[in-house]
Design a protein around this motif. Structure first.
Motif, PDB file in Angstrom:
ATOM      1  N   LEU A 143       0.831  -1.208   0.000  1.00  0.00           N
ATOM      2  CA  LEU A 143       0.000   0.000   0.000  1.00  0.00           C
ATOM      3  C   LEU A 143       0.865   1.257   0.000  1.00  0.00           C
ATOM      4  N   GLY A 144       1.995   1.193   0.710  1.00  0.00           N
ATOM      5  CA  GLY A 144       2.900   2.340   0.731  1.00  0.00           C
ATOM      6  C   GLY A 144       3.496   2.619  -0.633  1.00  0.00           C
ATOM      7  N   LEU A 145       3.829   1.553  -1.364  1.00  0.00           N
ATOM      8  CA  LEU A 145       4.355   1.717  -2.720  1.00  0.00           C
ATOM      9  C   LEU A 145       3.360   2.459  -3.602  1.00  0.00           C
ATOM     10  N   ILE A 146       2.099   2.056  -3.520  1.00  0.00           N
ATOM     11  CA  ILE A 146       1.062   2.705  -4.331  1.00  0.00           C
ATOM     12  C   ILE A 146       0.957   4.187  -3.980  1.00  0.00           C
ATOM     13  N   ASN A 147       0.989   4.492  -2.688  1.00  0.00           N
ATOM     14  CA  ASN A 147       0.869   5.887  -2.255  1.00  0.00           C
ATOM     15  C   ASN A 147       2.093   6.716  -2.620  1.00  0.00           C
ATOM     16  N   ILE A 148       3.282   6.141  -2.463  1.00  0.00           N
ATOM     17  CA  ILE A 148       4.505   6.877  -2.786  1.00  0.00           C
ATOM     18  C   ILE A 148       4.610   7.122  -4.290  1.00  0.00           C
ATOM     19  N   LEU A 149       4.193   6.134  -5.079  1.00  0.00           N
ATOM     20  CA  LEU A 149       4.268   6.288  -6.533  1.00  0.00           C
ATOM     21  C   LEU A 149       3.355   7.395  -7.055  1.00  0.00           C
ATOM     22  N   LYS A 150       2.269   7.673  -6.348  1.00  0.00           N
ATOM     23  CA  LYS A 150       1.321   8.672  -6.848  1.00  0.00           C
ATOM     24  C   LYS A 150       1.525  10.055  -6.227  1.00  0.00           C
ATOM     25  N   VAL A 151       2.621  10.255  -5.480  1.00  0.00           N
ATOM     26  CA  VAL A 151       2.910  11.577  -4.909  1.00  0.00           C
ATOM     27  C   VAL A 151       3.086  12.583  -6.042  1.00  0.00           C
ATOM     28  N   PHE A 152       2.310  13.646  -5.998  1.00  0.00           N
ATOM     29  CA  PHE A 152       2.393  14.682  -7.032  1.00  0.00           C
ATOM     30  C   PHE A 152       2.492  16.084  -6.434  1.00  0.00           C
ATOM     31  N   GLY A 153       1.575  16.407  -5.526  1.00  0.00           N
ATOM     32  CA  GLY A 153       1.508  17.759  -4.981  1.00  0.00           C
ATOM     33  C   GLY A 153       2.792  18.203  -4.313  1.00  0.00           C
ATOM     34  N   LEU A 154       3.448  17.293  -3.606  1.00  0.00           N
ATOM     35  CA  LEU A 154       4.688  17.624  -2.904  1.00  0.00           C
ATOM     36  C   LEU A 154       5.770  18.071  -3.876  1.00  0.00           C
ATOM     37  N   VAL A 155       5.920  17.325  -4.968  1.00  0.00           N
ATOM     38  CA  VAL A 155       6.924  17.674  -5.978  1.00  0.00           C
ATOM     39  C   VAL A 155       6.537  18.969  -6.691  1.00  0.00           C
ATOM     40  N   TYR A 156       5.257  19.120  -6.963  1.00  0.00           N
ATOM     41  CA  TYR A 156       4.782  20.282  -7.725  1.00  0.00           C
ATOM     42  C   TYR A 156       5.018  21.592  -6.978  1.00  0.00           C
ATOM     43  N   VAL A 157       4.747  21.627  -5.680  1.00  0.00           N
ATOM     44  CA  VAL A 157       4.840  22.890  -4.936  1.00  0.00           C
ATOM     45  C   VAL A 157       6.244  23.171  -4.411  1.00  0.00           C
ATOM     46  N   THR A 158       7.134  22.185  -4.443  1.00  0.00           N
ATOM     47  CA  THR A 158       8.481  22.409  -3.909  1.00  0.00           C
ATOM     48  C   THR A 158       9.522  22.630  -5.003  1.00  0.00           C
ATOM     49  N   THR A 159       9.691  21.673  -5.889  1.00  0.00           N
ATOM     50  CA  THR A 159      10.777  21.765  -6.879  1.00  0.00           C
ATOM     51  C   THR A 159      10.291  21.800  -8.316  1.00  0.00           C
ATOM     52  N   GLN A 160       9.031  21.401  -8.549  1.00  0.00           N
ATOM     53  CA  GLN A 160       8.507  21.239  -9.907  1.00  0.00           C
ATOM     54  C   GLN A 160       9.440  20.369 -10.756  1.00  0.00           C
ATOM     55  N   GLY A 161       9.979  19.355 -10.092  1.00  0.00           N
ATOM     56  CA  GLY A 161      10.834  18.398 -10.789  1.00  0.00           C
ATOM     57  C   GLY A 161      12.254  18.848 -11.008  1.00  0.00           C
TER      58      GLY A 161
END
Length: 213
Positions: A143-161
């Motif tokens: 379940l953690g793998l599924i949740n970690i793989l779908k992380v989007f907002g954190l990347v978007y608001v901090t580094t934008q990749g």
């Protein structure tokens, strides 16, 4: 992703062992440890980027100024490591909740027998606790793998990749490809790859569990 998954599991097991014991303030510190899981990933990113790690006006700036050193630009120079740490900080409590449920279900007679046989600390953890809660660990990792793989907002608001795509994950690459490069086919391919990776690793987890039964 793999590093985050492994470290989340390790921290969850260690803190599970710690908080499974009774000590003054245990419930209070357990609550503090679990709290990040209930925050939205975008909120987590904004708080850490603006209030804590901002090199111009955040807590990072004032601490570095107090010690007379140059503030560290975590999201600029160390973006990938910083994002990984924030993901672990937010999702390790999720692993913890599942694993501590398994630890609390270990029969008391097993624990007492281990103490009589001299199995304490790491020896007890490796030889008794982990084998008993193996299914809980696999469930947490799946379940953690599924949740970690779908992380989007954190990347978007901090580094934008960024810088470049050094801290981008698969969901953000999908977003960037379709809305910046306007390449629908490539974005769809990345999304399919994300699903395939998730299914493949999940199946491996279940196969490893069923093999021992």
């Amino acid at each position: 992703m793999v590093v985050c998954l492994i470290l989340c599991t390790v921290f969850a097991i260690l803190f599970g062992e710690l908080f499974n014991r009774k000590f003054p303030g245990g419930y209070f510190f357990r609550t503090l440890f679990v709290m990040p899981y209930f925050a939205m990933d975008s909120v987590v990113g904004i708080v850490w980027k603006t209030l804590l790690l901002n090199p111009s006006m955040g807590l990072n700036y004032y601490i570095c100024k107090f010690f007379g050193i140059q503030p560290i630009d975590f999201f600029g120079k160390h973006s990938l490591i910083t994002v990984m740490i924030l993901i672990i900080w937010q999702w390790a409590p999720f692993f913890f909740l599942i694993i501590i449920a398994g630890l609390q279900n270990i029969p008391d007679d097993v624990t007492e027998s281990a103490k009589i046989d001299g199995a304490n600390g790491i020896k007890r953890l490796v030889s008794i606790d982990i084998p008993i809660i193996k299914k809980h660990i696999v469930t947490a990792m799946t379940l953690g793998l599924i949740n970690i793989l779908k992380v989007f907002g954190l990347v978007y608001v901090t580094t934008q990749g960024g810088p470049g795509v050094s801290s981008a994950n698969l969901p953000y690459l999908t977003y960037r490809t379709i809305f910046y490069d306007w390449s629908v086919g490539k974005a769809a391919a990345i999304a399919v790859i994300t699903v395939v990776i998730t299914l493949f690793i999940t199946q491996k987890f279940f196969n490893a569990t069923n093999k021992d039964e």
